[in-house]
Design a protein around this motif. Structure first.
Motif, PDB file in Angstrom:
ATOM      1  N   UNK A   1       0.820  -1.213   0.000  1.00  0.00           N
ATOM      2  CA  UNK A   1       0.000   0.000   0.000  1.00  0.00           C
ATOM      3  C   UNK A   1       0.853   1.262   0.000  1.00  0.00           C
ATOM      4  N   UNK A   2       1.819   1.387  -0.903  1.00  0.00           N
ATOM      5  CA  UNK A   2       2.629   2.607  -0.899  1.00  0.00           C
ATOM      6  C   UNK A   2       1.801   3.820  -1.308  1.00  0.00           C
ATOM      7  N   UNK A   3       2.220   4.985  -0.858  1.00  0.00           N
ATOM      8  CA  UNK A   3       1.570   6.205  -1.325  1.00  0.00           C
ATOM      9  C   UNK A   3       1.870   6.438  -2.799  1.00  0.00           C
ATOM     10  N   UNK A   4       3.107   6.116  -3.204  1.00  0.00           N
ATOM     11  CA  UNK A   4       3.532   6.382  -4.577  1.00  0.00           C
ATOM     12  C   UNK A   4       4.360   5.226  -5.128  1.00  0.00           C
ATOM     13  N   UNK A   5       4.179   4.953  -6.423  1.00  0.00           N
ATOM     14  CA  UNK A   5       5.072   4.076  -7.177  1.00  0.00           C
ATOM     15  C   UNK A   5       5.649   4.940  -8.297  1.00  0.00           C
ATOM     16  N   UNK A   6       6.917   5.306  -8.161  1.00  0.00           N
ATOM     17  CA  UNK A   6       7.582   6.227  -9.080  1.00  0.00           C
ATOM     18  C   UNK A   6       8.518   5.411  -9.976  1.00  0.00           C
ATOM     19  N   UNK A   7       8.506   5.705 -11.267  1.00  0.00           N
ATOM     20  CA  UNK A   7       9.278   4.920 -12.229  1.00  0.00           C
ATOM     21  C   UNK A   7      10.195   5.831 -13.048  1.00  0.00           C
TER      22      UNK A   7
ATOM     23  N   UNK B   1      13.668  -4.684 -12.888  1.00  0.00           N
ATOM     24  CA  UNK B   1      14.136  -3.399 -12.379  1.00  0.00           C
ATOM     25  C   UNK B   1      14.559  -3.504 -10.913  1.00  0.00           C
ATOM     26  N   UNK B   2      15.591  -2.755 -10.580  1.00  0.00           N
ATOM     27  CA  UNK B   2      15.953  -2.510  -9.192  1.00  0.00           C
ATOM     28  C   UNK B   2      14.982  -1.480  -8.627  1.00  0.00           C
TER      29      UNK B   2
ATOM     30  N   UNK C   1       7.274   4.605  -0.061  1.00  0.00           N
ATOM     31  CA  UNK C   1       7.269   4.920  -1.491  1.00  0.00           C
ATOM     32  C   UNK C   1       8.229   3.989  -2.221  1.00  0.00           C
ATOM     33  N   UNK C   2       7.836   3.580  -3.421  1.00  0.00           N
ATOM     34  CA  UNK C   2       8.632   2.670  -4.242  1.00  0.00           C
ATOM     35  C   UNK C   2       9.178   3.450  -5.431  1.00  0.00           C
ATOM     36  N   UNK C   3      10.487   3.318  -5.681  1.00  0.00           N
ATOM     37  CA  UNK C   3      11.132   3.985  -6.800  1.00  0.00           C
ATOM     38  C   UNK C   3      11.763   2.927  -7.701  1.00  0.00           C
ATOM     39  N   UNK C   4      11.126   2.649  -8.843  1.00  0.00           N
ATOM     40  CA  UNK C   4      11.673   1.736  -9.837  1.00  0.00           C
ATOM     41  C   UNK C   4      12.691   2.506 -10.675  1.00  0.00           C
ATOM     42  N   UNK C   5      13.901   1.958 -10.813  1.00  0.00           N
ATOM     43  CA  UNK C   5      15.022   2.737 -11.338  1.00  0.00           C
ATOM     44  C   UNK C   5      15.309   2.514 -12.816  1.00  0.00           C
ATOM     45  N   UNK C   6      14.462   1.776 -13.523  1.00  0.00           N
ATOM     46  CA  UNK C   6      14.675   1.572 -14.945  1.00  0.00           C
ATOM     47  C   UNK C   6      15.110   0.154 -15.271  1.00  0.00           C
TER      48      UNK C   6
END
Length: 346
Positions: free
Chosen positions: A136-142, A193-194, A305-310
């Motif tokens: 349930x993250x607030x954001x999934x950023x890619x 992705x990492x 928050x989740x940050x997908x790095x490519x």
């Protein structure tokens, strides 16, 4: 379906739906020779000393569903790919949501460390269903176009600034759950992705301090409907990236203390046992600190928050001929020191 579609293979699911291609074990190819990376010279990085698993602060946080009541619980991997520690049983006052747990900060991590060291509340891995470590993250950023080899395979210029987009949190699914092939696409693709997980709130974060805001790392698959990403919806990427189940995640959040060098990890993806992506995080254009600093210029980053790095080279859409996933295919994504996720397309 493309004529280059990969053949599926039958398999009998293991305990609680874990796939025959993997049980979430950690992949570490150091000393076994360096696989080639399309379009780039092989890595010359030699074997390095592993991070001691007993290092204080080094945790492998996860969520799971046990056989007893079936409710989601917080836990830890006792060792990479090993049995679990039931954190919810060891510390009943802790929340069951990973996001809420991370909001507690250092106190919560100290309680997790205590549970790990206690030797109690162990759960055999085979009796548990692993869930996405953050559900349930607030954001999934890619981040798009963030590997040199991925830019090369499509003839794209190396970006001067990070290319940011997003997925809705509803796209998240577990490390061994199914990927649902939407009826609305015929161009379903994979992207290992990492993923970085934020552990400390921040805005306008300096790059030099960015890793202080990162709790740890996990494995993600940025599943993509290429027709919707590249030709429909005004060529805005969101819809092609955010169908339900388009973000398998896991198996655990490996805290940064347990990772020797996040910018020197092998990263790979296989479809039905055939290697499709095979690269290293050393080929990232913008590293994790740069991405955290950049994104925090625009939004406040919060715990969970989740940050997908490519993704590196080897995606299906740029193959000749293109290769797309079909129902029955099995996609395995793995990153050195972090673990493996494996998802069947249905």
């Amino acid at each position: 379906m493309s004529s280059g579609a990969v053949r599926g293979r039958d398999g009998i699911p293991g305990a609680w739906g874990e796939r025959p291609c993997s049980t979430g074990a950690v992949w570490n190819p150091r000393g076994q020779g360096s696989p080639g990376v399309p379009g780039l010279a092989p890595s010359r990085a030699g074997p390095r000393a592993p991070v001691p698993q007993g290092m204080r602060g080094a945790l492998r946080l996860l969520r799971f569903r046990g056989a007893a009541d079936g409710a989601p619980r917080l836990g830890l991997e006792e060792a990479p790919g090993g049995d679990l520690v039931d954190l919810s049983a060891a510390e009943p006052e802790l929340p069951r949501s990973m996001r809420e747990f991370l909001e507690i900060g250092p106190r919560g991590l100290a309680l997790a460390q205590r549970a790990l060291e206690s030797g109690r509340h162990r759960v055999p891995r085979a009796t548990a269903q692993l869930l996405a470590p953050v559900g349930d993250p607030e954001k999934v950023i890619c981040v798009g176009l963030n590997y040199h080899d991925h830019c090369q395979e499509q003839g794209a210029k190396v970006p001067k600034e990070p290319l940011i987009f997003s997925k809705f949190p509803s796209a998240i699914t577990g490390p061994f759950d199914d990927i649902v092939h939407p009826q609305d696409t015929s161009e379903l693709d994979w992207e290992v992705e990492l993923a970085a997980v934020i552990g400390k709130r921040g805005r306008h974060i300096e790059e030099a301090a960015a890793l202080e805001h990162v709790l740890g790392f996990t494995v993600a698959n940025d599943v993509s409907a290429r027709d919707w990403q590249m030709r429909r919806n005004g060529r805005q990427w969101l819809l092609g990236k955010t169908f339900d189940t388009f973000c398998p995640l896991g198996p655990a959040i490996v805290t940064k203390e347990a990772v020797a060098d996040v910018h020197n990890l092998w990263i790979r993806c296989s479809v039905n046992g055939q290697r499709m992506q095979d690269s290293s995080t050393r080929h990232l254009i913008f590293g994790v600190p740069a991405l955290v600093a950049w994104v925090s210029r625009f939004v406040t980053l919060v715990p969970g928050d989740i940050l997908l790095t490519g993704t590196p080279a080897g995606v299906g859409v740029f193959r000749k001929p293109p290769v797309f996933l079909k129902r029955g295919d099995e996609v395995q994504c793995e990153i050195e020191e972090l673990g493996t996720i494996c998802n069947r397309v249905v």
